[in-house]
Design an enzyme around this catalytic site. Sequence first.
Site, PDB file in Angstrom:
ATOM      1  N   PRO A 181      13.988  33.799 -16.762  1.00 13.82           N
ATOM      2  CA  PRO A 181      15.187  34.023 -17.577  1.00 13.82           C
ATOM      3  C   PRO A 181      16.317  34.671 -16.777  1.00 13.82           C
ATOM      4  O   PRO A 181      16.085  35.543 -15.928  1.00 13.82           O
ATOM      5  CB  PRO A 181      14.699  34.945 -18.688  1.00 13.82           C
ATOM      6  CG  PRO A 181      13.228  34.702 -18.759  1.00 13.82           C
ATOM      7  CD  PRO A 181      12.791  34.421 -17.364  1.00 13.82           C
ATOM      8  N   ARG A 206     -15.153  29.674  31.387  1.00 13.85           N
ATOM      9  CA  ARG A 206     -15.939  30.395  30.386  1.00 13.85           C
ATOM     10  C   ARG A 206     -16.973  31.247  31.089  1.00 13.85           C
ATOM     11  O   ARG A 206     -17.385  30.970  32.220  1.00 13.85           O
ATOM     12  CB  ARG A 206     -16.626  29.412  29.451  1.00 13.85           C
ATOM     13  CG  ARG A 206     -17.152  30.020  28.147  1.00 13.85           C
ATOM     14  CD  ARG A 206     -16.038  30.364  27.196  1.00 13.85           C
ATOM     15  NE  ARG A 206     -16.555  30.567  25.837  1.00 13.85           N
ATOM     16  CZ  ARG A 206     -16.756  31.760  25.290  1.00 13.85           C
ATOM     17  NH1 ARG A 206     -16.476  32.853  25.963  1.00 13.85           N
ATOM     18  NH2 ARG A 206     -17.199  31.868  24.046  1.00 13.85           N
ATOM     19  N   HIS A 250      -6.141  38.473  15.981  1.00 11.58           N
ATOM     20  CA  HIS A 250      -6.435  39.776  15.395  1.00 11.58           C
ATOM     21  C   HIS A 250      -5.524  40.051  14.204  1.00 11.58           C
ATOM     22  O   HIS A 250      -4.354  39.665  14.200  1.00 11.58           O
ATOM     23  CB  HIS A 250      -6.260  40.891  16.431  1.00 11.58           C
ATOM     24  CG  HIS A 250      -7.262  40.810  17.538  1.00 11.58           C
ATOM     25  ND1 HIS A 250      -7.008  41.288  18.806  1.00 11.58           N
ATOM     26  CD2 HIS A 250      -8.511  40.297  17.579  1.00 11.58           C
ATOM     27  CE1 HIS A 250      -8.068  41.085  19.576  1.00 11.58           C
ATOM     28  NE2 HIS A 250      -8.988  40.480  18.847  1.00 11.58           N
ATOM     29  N   LYS A 283      15.106  29.238  -8.101  1.00 11.47           N
ATOM     30  CA  LYS A 283      15.162  29.548  -6.664  1.00 11.47           C
ATOM     31  C   LYS A 283      13.875  29.073  -5.995  1.00 11.47           C
ATOM     32  O   LYS A 283      12.829  28.963  -6.641  1.00 11.47           O
ATOM     33  CB  LYS A 283      15.346  31.051  -6.434  1.00 11.47           C
ATOM     34  CG  LYS A 283      14.340  31.923  -7.179  1.00 11.47           C
ATOM     35  CD  LYS A 283      14.727  33.393  -7.177  1.00 11.47           C
ATOM     36  CE  LYS A 283      13.784  34.211  -8.063  1.00 11.47           C
ATOM     37  NZ  LYS A 283      14.171  35.625  -8.134  1.00 11.47           N
ATOM     38  N   ARG A 321      17.703  34.562   0.020  1.00 13.78           N
ATOM     39  CA  ARG A 321      17.974  33.251  -0.573  1.00 13.78           C
ATOM     40  C   ARG A 321      19.398  33.146  -1.115  1.00 13.78           C
ATOM     41  O   ARG A 321      20.014  32.088  -1.082  1.00 13.78           O
ATOM     42  CB  ARG A 321      16.962  32.973  -1.696  1.00 13.78           C
ATOM     43  CG  ARG A 321      15.568  32.708  -1.208  1.00 13.78           C
ATOM     44  CD  ARG A 321      14.563  32.694  -2.336  1.00 13.78           C
ATOM     45  NE  ARG A 321      14.394  34.029  -2.914  1.00 13.78           N
ATOM     46  CZ  ARG A 321      13.409  34.350  -3.760  1.00 13.78           C
ATOM     47  NH1 ARG A 321      12.530  33.435  -4.101  1.00 13.78           N
ATOM     48  NH2 ARG A 321      13.308  35.568  -4.246  1.00 13.78           N
ATOM     49  N   ALA A 338       8.102  54.383  31.395  1.00 17.03           N
ATOM     50  CA  ALA A 338       7.473  55.702  31.281  1.00 17.03           C
ATOM     51  C   ALA A 338       6.611  56.045  32.486  1.00 17.03           C
ATOM     52  O   ALA A 338       6.066  57.157  32.560  1.00 17.03           O
ATOM     53  CB  ALA A 338       6.631  55.763  30.020  1.00 17.03           C
TER      54      ALA A 338
END
Length: 1155
Positions: free
Chosen positions: A123, A428, A807, A72, A80, A829
């Site tokens: 396996p 800036r 961040h 895979k 997948r 709200a």
Amino acid sequence: MSSKAIREYDAKLLLAYWLERAPAVAPHAQVKTNFQYPTARVAQVSWDPETNTITPDSKIPSWVHTTKLVGKPDQLIKRRGKAGLLALNKTWPEARQWIAERAGKPQKVEAVTGTLNNFIVEPFLPHPSNTEYYVCINSQREGDRILFTHEGGVDIGDVDAKALTLDILVNKPFPTREAIASALLTHVPAEKKDTLVDFLIRLYSVYVDLHFAYLEINPLVVLDAVDGGEPTIYYLDMAAKLDQTAESICGPKWAIARDLSVYEAENATTTKGSKVSADRGPPMVWPAPFGRDLTREEAYIQKLDGSTGASLKLTVLNPDGRIWTMVAGGGASVVYSDAIAAHGYAHELANYGEYSGAPTEGQTYEYAKTIIDLITRGVARPEGKILIIGGGIANFTNVAATFKGIIRALKEYKNQLINHGVKIFVRRGGPNYQEGLKAMRLLGESLGVPIRVFGPDTHITEIVPLALGIDISKSKTAILAGGLKSVQPGTPPPQVSSVSVAGDSIGSIHADGGRTQPGDQIVHFEADQSPSSRSWFRPFDANTRSFVYGLQPRAIQGMLDFDYSCGRASPSVAAMIYPFGGHHIQKFYWGTKETLLPVYTSVGEAAAKHPDVDVVVNFASSRSVYSSTLECFEYPQIKAIALIAEGVPERHAREILWLAKEKGILIIGPATVGGIKPGCFRIGNSGGMMDNIISSKLYRPGSVGYVSKSGGMSNELNNILSLVTNGTYEGIAIGGDRYPGSTFIDHLLRYEADPECKMLVLLGEVGGIEEYRVIEAVRTGKITKPIVAWAIGTCAKMFTTEVQFGHAGSMANSDMETADAKNRAMRAAGFIVPETFEELPRALKETYESLVRTGAISPKRDVDPPVIPMDYKWAQELGLIRKPAAFISTISDERGQELLYAGMRISEVFAEDIGIGGVVSLLWFKRRLPPWATKFIEMVLMLTADHGPAVSGAMNTIVATRAGKDLISSLASGLLTIGSRFGGALDEAAAMFSQARDTGLTPREFVDSCRKANKLISGIGHKIKSVNNPDLRVELVKEYVHKHFPSHSLLDYALAVEKVTTSKKDTLILNVDGCIAVCFVDLLRDSGAFAPDEADEYIKIGTLNGLFVLGRSIGFIGHHLDQKRLKAPLYRHPADDIFINMADVNQPRVLGRMQ
């Protein structure tokens, strides 16, 4: 840096190695059964794009040939099986063919298309479906959560709805076996429960020890016991994330698990000639999300980012896009992307990226060059392209310095920029921004590329619609009178002007006739020995005193300057704590005078001396911030701690925040610039330089309290609030990490309770759910004050692949964590939420004015702050002052990106292989000499390196060494013997032979004139060598000169003198000093590199003796090392080798009389 996904291959290797070895998460968390640990049977097959081949069989483990396999892709692809990307029950040839057919091919998975380039083979395990389970561990702010269900596999469905959960809270005891079984395993057959409990205990121990952030196994297969043994466990599919910030702790553990030699000897990776790693095993690999294969440029910036303390990020979204950004700051970078998307140009946005953390000029140059190279590739577009060089108001980054790197890159690509019709827009603010913008504007005039520049009086993203050609004059975003303000700066006026010498300067006469003494310039403050007492909602006030952990003189001076401008009675910093520096004091300015701050080695010592201190500003690094903060927790007087460091491991951050909650300590950070309480207290570099403090009116309190994640955006809020309201009351940047010590709600509840704070501002962002806690507080009436809010990151929905913003916490893991969802929820709200970030200033202005109209806010008349002198160094950088240099150097320069020798880059020195002779020619003569000349210099150094141990210099070196002196002292002892009698004859010989020939004396006349003057000819004569026993060194020099020098007239003259002198005595030969001297004069005069007066000057100033000193130093060092190796004892000269002749007692003496 944040929690990063890893390959399934690596996750399985980590479990295979550490499931048995990781320390238990708690003393009682022990394995009860005869648990059989799963074996490491997993192989990785990769596609090489250069050769278009997959991993050869020789590098595949042998077991793949003897078992049926599963193949895979291993590229962070979800579901997948449903995408048809599983090869089941295959032999290795079948699996290899299946992989080869797909490797390097594009594959669409749901909405994302990417290239398949990495596969995993393991396996094949036949098993009944009722043996499949599901387990997942994920990390949250409160702790870790284990999810388990007895129905695993492809069709698991809604895990959150059906899974049983067990919460393991931070700093709380680990649950017992019984608690684990009752919480998670109620539907598991009894015979498998103990095995699964053992597995979950070990799995969680690995999760904690290796700093996992997420781990999912589906399906987890538990096969029935055989022949009275225990049930056996296998994990088939696995997804995992590690906390990348914990690499300094776990890097070796991750690496050893990836060392295949610990599993199979045939795969040993530590063979001769292999690459040496820092740890045993290769370092962890952090793959890009599927569909986001790193480009060469992205990989380069990622590598650059990893090698610096600054932050450099680049994601290419659309290489054919026409809008490119180069933005300073994590928060600002998101805001600019939001603005471009909000105006409908997300499809043209070419990249996302940011540079922050004060990168050097060289680093900024490399970053800018990479982006500009991408912009100017391909076919030019008729409408041209746009480059936005944006950013917030910097806290401590020298804007002009970083702009130098960008300007270098722009100059290099001048023609390409013109050909592609690139227009540049710059906005800036921050330290030295005026000079930076001025340099940018002047560059535009000389470059032929349109460059418009804007300063902090222009809203941060107001240049975006201008760049896009959108008229916003009639929209809600045009909130300030005058609209856009293109800055055309000259030399910036000082915001904090110079101060004349005060009347009580040192030496000034007082009215009583006394004089001011030097010590009077030091201001002393009376220490307050009483503990502080403030309301819970007001951790900082005008009397707050703090410790600064770490040696941070620049930040401390900024805090003291802020204190002085606010009119504080005493500095906010009481002392520094620096465990590595010992006890001492440091001087800082207090206005025009100075004050002293003590430096302690421990928090305990500092706390005992300063009981009034209750705040710690912790600048400790990410590696030591955990231990230093726990040390602070030991002292009850500490009520608030700011953690500045970025890259704090998330598990450490969580432990800190919950310990702090238990102790009632306010934590700000980590990964924060801090915060500011105008008129009262400043954390570290918050608020930027003093000119920004003054212009944003942070020296006195306003009425608006805000909380933000971004430090750079905090400065923007300070600036905006000073323009549209009466200013900031308090502002906190909680930090951009996933688990900040305090959250939005913690600070907003403080502001709500503080009667002086009248209006609230929340600047949230994509990722996390902390905004919803504020929404709940507003709905339940806990927050009643008007609150203006916005969540940045609305552009995320426009991106087709996953993008990690600046961040660590700014990534949505669900729909409710998106910025759009948060903005909708806050608006619903009752928050005041603008339609876009550009409209935020208008919303703030209207809300503030309504509070003024209702009388909730009564604006006060501004008072000018006291003038603070500008630091000399900063004033010099701004070009406000000048002074003559104390030293002049013209031979080398290390200030730039690369060391220069006489203008030649050190990389070129090696690339052109100029050798030691070439380096001497650059540093001594400030020019490149021809190869024959540099080779001669090297030849001289070799010939003069040593002349045996008996000569005076070598003897002095040996005696000093045997006296126990170090290398430098012994070398100096030998060098000090060099003079006219030993080794220093080169200069004198050069002068004598040159003068004789230049004045027209024949060789015989020269010899006769020296004999009449009773003067020996320097460079003539040898004690041992003669005409019949020539000095081989001289012969080598003569041979080289005759073969390679273009002219050797002075050597010919000296050899003619030798014929005259040896006719009188055969030892009066031209010795090696004389030969080198005259040949070097020929080099200086006849190489074509020197004017005649230059050649004569080099002879006069000791250049030739310099060659002897440099060469002989090699030998002296050799003698020192030789004596050290021999462990030679102290040398004492034998008395019988000294003739002692004491003066006779009867001889007259000069006697002195003592007065």
